[in-house]
Motif scaffolding. Structure first.
Motif, PDB file in Angstrom:
ATOM      1  N   SER A 221       0.822  -1.223   0.000  1.00  0.00           N
ATOM      2  CA  SER A 221       0.000   0.000   0.000  1.00  0.00           C
ATOM      3  C   SER A 221       0.849   1.262   0.000  1.00  0.00           C
ATOM      4  N   PRO A 245       3.253   3.500  -7.530  1.00  0.00           N
ATOM      5  CA  PRO A 245       1.832   3.874  -7.595  1.00  0.00           C
ATOM      6  C   PRO A 245       1.106   3.612  -6.275  1.00  0.00           C
ATOM      7  N   THR A 246       0.527   4.646  -5.673  1.00  0.00           N
ATOM      8  CA  THR A 246      -0.285   4.529  -4.467  1.00  0.00           C
ATOM      9  C   THR A 246      -1.440   5.526  -4.558  1.00  0.00           C
ATOM     10  N   ASN A 247      -2.380   5.396  -3.639  1.00  0.00           N
ATOM     11  CA  ASN A 247      -3.479   6.361  -3.535  1.00  0.00           C
ATOM     12  C   ASN A 247      -3.275   7.309  -2.362  1.00  0.00           C
ATOM     13  N   LEU A 248      -2.067   7.391  -1.844  1.00  0.00           N
ATOM     14  CA  LEU A 248      -1.798   8.190  -0.654  1.00  0.00           C
ATOM     15  C   LEU A 248      -1.450   9.628  -1.028  1.00  0.00           C
ATOM     16  N   ARG A 258       7.096  10.564  -8.160  1.00  0.00           N
ATOM     17  CA  ARG A 258       6.256   9.390  -8.427  1.00  0.00           C
ATOM     18  C   ARG A 258       6.738   8.666  -9.686  1.00  0.00           C
TER      19      ARG A 258
END
Length: 414
Positions: A221, A245-248, A258
């Protein structure tokens, strides 16, 4: 082992009336996890969104609501209530509360406590976008800034009323970071113990393309690496986070680069050098497809699945550890293991050439991969430290302070 900067700190949380009031429950939980004691004042409007019972259950203390309660005044007067705290936090801070603060009004317990305090006040505004952009609110904002009140947010985003724009309350993690930054400034007035250090942190998975729509990846995560980047930044380090790649969201005070693939991650790490410390928390894919397809691979009934030829990805931890030039003074790796955790991690440290390895058990029964908790073992040349089950943020804080102690001890030995 060094404790959290919040351990033993007293926070008076003032909850204003707004739909964002529910976020105060998560904020209380996070503060308590880090050893802070929390007392809460709820305005009359706040009680329409969260109950005194729910707040009291989390704080473990009485919740204060009434300025004219004789019982409260006998036990903890409003003057003492505000001055007993080390920090006052208003979350959510409504337009009404901001107006009262800016103009010195005191007609309820919350506004009276704010006017009576001699401590730092940190507020997290939350209101409709049109209310936030009104000249009156902006005048109050400027007045409060000039008075030394700290602000976290507001953020831009979707509103409960259906509109979009600035006015959304900061998330609990952002408010927590601002609280910790305040206490770090008190503890280290000249800057944190890692001031002057440049830290490179890697985090998250990598995505290795098979074709334009498919990829090889893992379940990381990125939560642990992001927490580490935030923790070292709060101790004063110049921090560069290279993230898969993360959603943070980007951690405050951290430069984020990134990337998608392992090769891109290695290139970003090399471009971030020189660094004093490298912390390789990313779960980099070991392999990639030798030649990814330019077009989406089609499934044809009756035909066999296409054969994928895999090749080894670059080893970022080993590359940084074995550099002859620009090698960071301290290289810390991570070993996510499903069995023989310490044994495999010790072997990995020796094989890769890094200084420390943080070993964690990610077997399916632990729920660690992608979760919020971690049990780790810190393995160094000198030996092994076993840490208890902790939230990933607490693991990050311990590791950051352990690194600070390492450099402090090295300076003392010179």
């Amino acid at each position: 082992m060094a404790e959290s900067i919040l351990n033993g700190r007293r926070v008076l949380l003032i909850v204003g009336g707004g739909i964002a009031a529910y976020k105060c429950l998560e904020l209380i939980r996070r503060l308590k996890e880090r050893g802070a004691s929390v007392r809460a004042i709820l305005t009359e409007a706040a009680q329409q969104f969260v109950t005194p019972l729910s707040v009291s259950s989390l704080t473990g203390d009485k919740v204060y609501t009434d300025l004219f309660s004789l019982t409260d005044e006998a036990e903890m007067g409003h003057i003492e209530l505000s001055r007993d705290a080390d920090l006052l936090v208003v979350a959510p801070a409504t337009a009404d509360l901001m107006a009262k603060m800016a103009n010195g009004l005191a007609n309820d317990l919350a506004s009276t406590a704010l006017l009576a305090t001699d401590k730092k006040v940190l507020i997290a505004p939350a209101m409709n976008v049109r209310m936030w952009t009104q000249p009156a609110t902006q005048r109050n904002f400027e007045t409060l800034m000039a008075d030394g009140v700290g602000f976290v947010g507001p953020n831009e985003g979707d509103m409960a009323c259906g509109e979009y724009g600035p006015g959304r309350m900061a998330e609990p993690a952002e408010i927590l970071a601002a609280i910790e930054s305040h206490f770090n400034e008190l503890a280290y007035p000249g800057g944190g113990p890692l001031k002057g250090k440049r830290v490179l942190v890697t985090s998250g998975p990598t995505h290795e393309p098979i074709d334009p729509v498919r990829y090889l990846a893992n379940r990381s995560s990125g939560k642990q690496g992001y927490a580490i980047a935030q923790a070292v930044a709060r101790l004063g380090a110049e921090t560069i986070l290279v993230s898969g790649p993360t959603n943070l969201p980007n951690p405050p005070g951290v430069t984020v680069k990134r990337v998608e693939t392992a090769r891109e991650m290695l290139a970003a790490c090399e471009s971030a050098l020189p660094a004093d410390i490298a912390i390789c928390a990313a779960a980099v894919a070991d392999w990639r497809v030798a030649s990814d397809a330019e077009q989406k691979l089609k499934k044809t009934p009756g035909e066999q699945a296409p054969a994928l030829t895999l090749v080894e990805n670059p080893d970022i931890l080993a590359t940084l550890s074995q550099m002859k030039e620009k090698r960071p003074s301290l290289v810390v790796g991570f070993a996510a293991e499903t069995e023989k955790v310490v044994e495999h991690a010790t072997s990995k440290r020796q094989r890769k050439g890094c200084d420390w390895i943080v070993a964690n058990d990610v077997s399916p029964a632990t729920g660690v991969m992608g979760g919020d908790l971690n049990t780790v073992h810190l393995i160094t040349r000198e030996g092994q430290e076993d840490w208890p089950l902790l939230p990933k943020q607490a693991v990050a804080e311990r590791l950051a302070r352990r690194i600070a102690e390492h450099f402090s001890n090295a300076r003392a030995a010179e």
